[in-house]
Enzyme design. Structure first.
Site, PDB file in Angstrom:
ATOM      1  N   GLY A  68       4.779  -1.738  -3.350  1.00 54.30           N
ATOM      2  CA  GLY A  68       5.198  -3.035  -3.488  1.00 54.30           C
ATOM      3  C   GLY A  68       6.351  -3.373  -2.461  1.00 54.30           C
ATOM      4  O   GLY A  68       6.502  -4.051  -1.878  1.00 54.30           O
ATOM      5  N   THR A  69       7.421  -2.350  -2.653  1.00 54.01           N
ATOM      6  CA  THR A  69       8.357  -2.397  -1.645  1.00 54.01           C
ATOM      7  C   THR A  69       8.210  -2.584  -0.309  1.00 54.01           C
ATOM      8  O   THR A  69       8.553  -3.422   0.581  1.00 54.01           O
ATOM      9  CB  THR A  69       9.680  -1.170  -1.869  1.00 54.01           C
ATOM     10  OG1 THR A  69       9.862  -1.125  -3.196  1.00 54.01           O
ATOM     11  CG2 THR A  69      10.729  -1.183  -1.281  1.00 54.01           C
ATOM     12  N   ASN A 142       9.909  -9.612 -12.561  1.00 51.27           N
ATOM     13  CA  ASN A 142       9.707  -8.231 -13.200  1.00 51.27           C
ATOM     14  C   ASN A 142      10.568  -8.534 -14.362  1.00 51.27           C
ATOM     15  O   ASN A 142      10.128  -7.670 -15.351  1.00 51.27           O
ATOM     16  CB  ASN A 142      10.004  -7.395 -12.368  1.00 51.27           C
ATOM     17  CG  ASN A 142      11.071  -7.675 -11.644  1.00 51.27           C
ATOM     18  OD1 ASN A 142      11.511  -8.800 -10.998  1.00 51.27           O
ATOM     19  ND2 ASN A 142      12.363  -6.685 -11.638  1.00 51.27           N
ATOM     20  N   GLN A 170       4.159  -8.365  -9.670  1.00 52.93           N
ATOM     21  CA  GLN A 170       4.242  -8.253 -11.359  1.00 52.93           C
ATOM     22  C   GLN A 170       2.898  -9.246 -11.726  1.00 52.93           C
ATOM     23  O   GLN A 170       2.541  -9.177 -12.798  1.00 52.93           O
ATOM     24  CB  GLN A 170       5.514  -8.829 -12.056  1.00 52.93           C
ATOM     25  CG  GLN A 170       6.408  -7.869 -11.885  1.00 52.93           C
ATOM     26  CD  GLN A 170       6.423  -6.524 -12.593  1.00 52.93           C
ATOM     27  OE1 GLN A 170       5.476  -6.400 -13.469  1.00 52.93           O
ATOM     28  NE2 GLN A 170       6.998  -5.376 -12.101  1.00 52.93           N
ATOM     29  N   GLY A 191      -0.170  -1.329  -6.419  1.00 53.89           N
ATOM     30  CA  GLY A 191      -1.204  -0.794  -7.556  1.00 53.89           C
ATOM     31  C   GLY A 191      -0.806  -0.093  -8.725  1.00 53.89           C
ATOM     32  O   GLY A 191      -1.453  -0.273  -9.874  1.00 53.89           O
ATOM     33  N   HIS A 192       0.240   0.387  -8.667  1.00 46.77           N
ATOM     34  CA  HIS A 192       0.643   1.038 -10.163  1.00 46.77           C
ATOM     35  C   HIS A 192       1.087   0.122 -10.920  1.00 46.77           C
ATOM     36  O   HIS A 192       1.600   0.161 -12.147  1.00 46.77           O
ATOM     37  CB  HIS A 192       1.874   2.180  -9.864  1.00 46.77           C
ATOM     38  CG  HIS A 192       3.039   1.556  -9.581  1.00 46.77           C
ATOM     39  ND1 HIS A 192       4.095   1.448 -10.664  1.00 46.77           N
ATOM     40  CD2 HIS A 192       3.905   0.865  -8.434  1.00 46.77           C
ATOM     41  CE1 HIS A 192       5.433   1.071 -10.048  1.00 46.77           C
ATOM     42  NE2 HIS A 192       5.146   0.699  -8.652  1.00 46.77           N
ATOM     43  N   THR A 230      -1.394   7.922   8.332  1.00 45.84           N
ATOM     44  CA  THR A 230      -2.831   8.091   7.549  1.00 45.84           C
ATOM     45  C   THR A 230      -2.810   7.461   6.426  1.00 45.84           C
ATOM     46  O   THR A 230      -1.934   7.755   5.605  1.00 45.84           O
ATOM     47  CB  THR A 230      -3.248   9.747   7.552  1.00 45.84           C
ATOM     48  OG1 THR A 230      -3.269  10.356   8.806  1.00 45.84           O
ATOM     49  CG2 THR A 230      -4.351   9.828   6.926  1.00 45.84           C
ATOM     50  N   CYS A 312      13.967  -1.062 -12.162  1.00 42.82           N
ATOM     51  CA  CYS A 312      13.459  -0.262 -11.012  1.00 42.82           C
ATOM     52  C   CYS A 312      14.222   0.776 -10.483  1.00 42.82           C
ATOM     53  O   CYS A 312      13.639   1.672  -9.786  1.00 42.82           O
ATOM     54  CB  CYS A 312      12.571  -1.212  -9.781  1.00 42.82           C
ATOM     55  SG  CYS A 312      10.877  -1.744 -10.184  1.00 42.82           S
TER      56      CYS A 312
HETATM   57  N1  PLP Z   1       8.383  -6.532  -6.662  1.00 47.82           N
HETATM   58  C1  PLP Z   1       8.477  -6.723  -7.853  1.00 47.82           C
HETATM   59  C2  PLP Z   1       8.600  -7.983  -8.658  1.00 47.82           C
HETATM   60  C3  PLP Z   1       8.621  -5.384  -8.618  1.00 47.82           C
HETATM   61  O1  PLP Z   1       8.663  -5.516 -10.047  1.00 47.82           O
HETATM   62  C4  PLP Z   1       8.684  -4.228  -7.876  1.00 47.82           C
HETATM   63  C5  PLP Z   1       8.730  -3.137  -8.856  1.00 47.82           C
HETATM   64  O2  PLP Z   1       9.132  -3.024  -9.937  1.00 47.82           O
HETATM   65  C6  PLP Z   1       8.561  -4.091  -6.635  1.00 47.82           C
HETATM   66  C7  PLP Z   1       8.471  -5.390  -6.069  1.00 47.82           C
HETATM   67  C8  PLP Z   1       8.298  -2.994  -5.935  1.00 47.82           C
HETATM   68  O3  PLP Z   1       7.224  -2.401  -6.075  1.00 47.82           O
HETATM   69  P1  PLP Z   1       7.062  -0.714  -5.775  1.00 47.82           P
HETATM   70  O4  PLP Z   1       7.414  -0.070  -6.938  1.00 47.82           O
HETATM   71  O5  PLP Z   1       5.365  -0.523  -5.894  1.00 47.82           O
HETATM   72  O6  PLP Z   1       7.687  -0.244  -4.643  1.00 47.82           O
END
Ligand code: PLP
Length: 366
Positions: A68-69, A142, A170, A191-192, A230, A312
């Protein structure tokens, strides 16, 4: 141990673990033209089709990332290249830290006391913006689970000629994330957060022709030149399988959440975002007289995994910028987040509420 930190990461779904195992047995590199490469490419394509089918995105506009980041940073720097950025005040750090030029207070979109984006304030900011603006708003928060009115936000963006990026990390797997229904130009998923392995995500882009984006990593030009390197096939295949499984068996956890909140309110807690539309699995509970970190430790000693503060950022428990934006002031450091995973047991509310009451009884000031 009772795991109640699903918004940090969901337990891996069995369908996902099976897909990861299958991908690990797939020898080739998806870029290789020989048969082993073609088998890997077929698996990558299959995973892409799944992600696209459930988000309404064309296959040429699904860019696999490491999570997500990265998907959010790619959107802010790629879709947002050369544009003014307007960011929701409760965005995740993945978005807040992404801009390469300073974002001032005037570029932040405030939220109402219930955590929902202030659409009036957004409209005012858009009125004073150049058309080349990218608005970044999350679908579900989140920390609080508060859901933003993204269709209405999209309407305001369209009227002003601005683009809209939605952090759906989320929300995906818990709420519909069809890109057209949301009215977004791009959405980020991870995904996680819906039962896949850590290490895969996607930036999904609206439009029929392949959207051109400057990559963060150019590398070998994979993902149509938008993300070199990759692809992490096992994590990607596991993400797609988890997405399918999450959507095939949606579980409404709001009754369990409500029972937890009723007991917490009875113990003197405040529920953040109470009354706003929220994810059914998330409660953010503030005890005015006890730090979130102390609550986390007390509950951990009693066998419950919850989170406190900015969850996070591993190891560090900071006063939440989300709760500060909602006007919690000094109490912004006094919150815990209880986020129920997809496989939570039905007696969780009873067990957690008893532990919460024990903690309150021991620690409440005289
Ligand atoms: N955006 C939101 C709203 C999140 O809650 C998070 C992770 O908690 C992220 C982005 C980042 O995702 P990732 O952990 O897959 O990098």
């Amino acid at each position: 141990m009772i795991y109640l930190d699903a918004n940090a990461t969901e337990p891996v779904r069995p369908e996902s673990a099976a897909a990861v195992a299958e991908a690990l047995r797939t020898v080739g590199n998806p870029s290789s033209p020989h048969r082993a490469g073609r088998a890997a490419r077929a698996l990558l394509d299959r995973s892409r089709r799944v992600m696209c089918a459930h988000t309404g995105v064309s296959e040429e506009n699904c860019v696999f990332t490491s999570g997500g980041t990265e998907a959010n940073v790619l959107a802010v720097r790629g879709v947002g290249a050369g544009r003014r950025l307007l960011l929701g005040a409760t965005e995740h750090d993945a978005v807040r830290q992404a801009p390469q030029h300073p974002v001032g207070a005037g570029d932040m979109i405030p939220v109402l006391a219930n955590g929902v984006i202030d659409c009036g304030a957004l409209e005012e900011r858009l009125a004073s913006s150049p058309a080349e603006t990218l608005v970044c708003v999350m679908l579900a928060n989140n920390e609080t689970g508060v859901i933003n009115p993204v269709s209405e936000i999209s309407r305001l963006c369209r009227k002003a000629g601005a683009k809209l990026h939605v952090d759906a990390v989320q929300a995906a797997g818990r709420l519909p994330v069809d890109i057209s229904a949301l009215g977004a130009d791009s959405i980020a998923v991870s995904g996680h957060k819906f039962g896949g392995p850590k290490g895969a995500g996607a930036l999904l882009l609206a439009g029929s022709g392949a959207v051109v984006l400057p990559p963060l990593l150019a590398g070998g030009g994979q993902e149509r030149g938008r993300r070199g390197g990759t692809p992490a096939l096992p994590a990607i295949a596991g993400m797609a399988a988890a997405f399918e499984a999450a959507l095939a068996a949606p579980r409404d956890l709001s009754a369990l959440r409500d029972a937890i909140e009723a007991a917490a309110l009875h113990s003197g807690a405040v529920v953040c975002g109470e009354g706003a539309p929220r994810l059914g699995n998330t409660s953010c509970l503030v005890l005015p007289w006890m730090k979130g970190e102390a609550q986390l430790i007390a509950l951990d000693l009693d066998g419950f995994c919850v989170s406190a503060g900015a969850a996070c950022s591993s190891g560090k428990v900071a006063a939440s910028h989300v709760l500060q934006a909602m006007g919690f002031g000094d109490r912004a450091g006094n919150a815990i987040r209880v986020s129920l995973p997809w496989n939570v047991e039905a007696d969780v509310a009873e067990l957690f509420s008893a532990a919460y009451e024990r903690m309150v009884a021991r620690r409440r000031p005289a």
